[in-house]
Design a protein around this motif. Sequence first.
Motif, PDB file in Angstrom:
ATOM      1  N   LEU A  95       0.835  -1.190   0.000  1.00 41.06           N
ATOM      2  CA  LEU A  95       0.000   0.000   0.000  1.00 41.06           C
ATOM      3  C   LEU A  95       0.877   1.250   0.000  1.00 41.06           C
ATOM      4  O   LEU A  95       2.098   1.151   0.151  1.00 41.06           O
ATOM      5  N   MET A  97       2.872   4.568   1.151  1.00 39.02           N
ATOM      6  CA  MET A  97       3.728   4.862   2.306  1.00 39.02           C
ATOM      7  C   MET A  97       4.507   3.639   2.776  1.00 39.02           C
ATOM      8  O   MET A  97       4.912   3.539   3.928  1.00 39.02           O
ATOM      9  N   VAL A  99       3.562   0.508   3.254  1.00 36.67           N
ATOM     10  CA  VAL A  99       2.855  -0.426   4.127  1.00 36.67           C
ATOM     11  C   VAL A  99       2.586  -1.721   3.364  1.00 36.67           C
ATOM     12  O   VAL A  99       2.096  -1.707   2.236  1.00 36.67           O
ATOM     13  N   LEU A 115      -8.135   0.666   4.589  1.00 36.36           N
ATOM     14  CA  LEU A 115      -6.791   1.077   4.984  1.00 36.36           C
ATOM     15  C   LEU A 115      -6.073   1.760   3.828  1.00 36.36           C
ATOM     16  O   LEU A 115      -5.443   2.803   3.999  1.00 36.36           O
ATOM     17  N   SER A 116      -6.198   1.210   2.643  1.00 37.33           N
ATOM     18  CA  SER A 116      -5.563   1.790   1.458  1.00 37.33           C
ATOM     19  C   SER A 116      -6.089   3.195   1.192  1.00 37.33           C
ATOM     20  O   SER A 116      -5.322   4.110   0.882  1.00 37.33           O
ATOM     21  N   HIS A 118      -7.373   5.308   3.378  1.00 39.38           N
ATOM     22  CA  HIS A 118      -6.868   6.211   4.416  1.00 39.38           C
ATOM     23  C   HIS A 118      -5.402   6.571   4.177  1.00 39.38           C
ATOM     24  O   HIS A 118      -5.012   7.724   4.321  1.00 39.38           O
ATOM     25  N   LEU A 119      -4.607   5.596   3.789  1.00 41.43           N
ATOM     26  CA  LEU A 119      -3.196   5.864   3.523  1.00 41.43           C
ATOM     27  C   LEU A 119      -3.022   6.767   2.306  1.00 41.43           C
ATOM     28  O   LEU A 119      -2.176   7.652   2.284  1.00 41.43           O
ATOM     29  N   HIS A 120      -3.846   6.530   1.285  1.00 44.90           N
ATOM     30  CA  HIS A 120      -3.773   7.367   0.084  1.00 44.90           C
ATOM     31  C   HIS A 120      -4.131   8.804   0.420  1.00 44.90           C
ATOM     32  O   HIS A 120      -3.443   9.742   0.024  1.00 44.90           O
ATOM     33  N   ALA A 122      -3.893  10.270   3.318  1.00 46.84           N
ATOM     34  CA  ALA A 122      -2.830  10.828   4.150  1.00 46.84           C
ATOM     35  C   ALA A 122      -1.618  11.214   3.307  1.00 46.84           C
ATOM     36  O   ALA A 122      -1.006  12.248   3.530  1.00 46.84           O
ATOM     37  N   SER A 123      -1.292  10.392   2.303  1.00 50.50           N
ATOM     38  CA  SER A 123      -0.122  10.703   1.467  1.00 50.50           C
ATOM     39  C   SER A 123      -0.403  11.911   0.583  1.00 50.50           C
ATOM     40  O   SER A 123       0.505  12.667   0.272  1.00 50.50           O
TER      41      SER A 123
END
Length: 127
Positions: A95, A97, A99, A115-116, A118-120, A122-123
Amino acid sequence: MTSPTSLTTILKTDTHGRVRTPAQERDAILAHYDQSALSGAEFARQHGLRYSTFMGWLRRRRTKETSTAPSGPALFQEVFLTAPSSCAEGLVVELPMGVRVRLDRIDQVPAVVVLSQHLHDASCKGG
């Protein structure tokens, strides 16, 4: 009679007699529209433009901006799956960052999707 110092603007027309507006002037009109609080129809009416022409200018500008805008990090990436030597290995998903997530069961996929996302997000926000 005009004085030699007066400026004369020659308007170009197409084969149908329609006036061609230079790109620089079009950009200035669109910038003025961006500053106004008017609707597209009201702005076009106040400036003597056909509404369809004005909307075409806006559409072309948006298309140009989106085609030249730098894209963010890829949300999806092509993957190649090979048959594992054992089913116990599961599936590892990388994913944003850096992860990595290992899936052992199909019912874990929705959690990885969330989760993907949310990470996207955030990035894209920078952290």
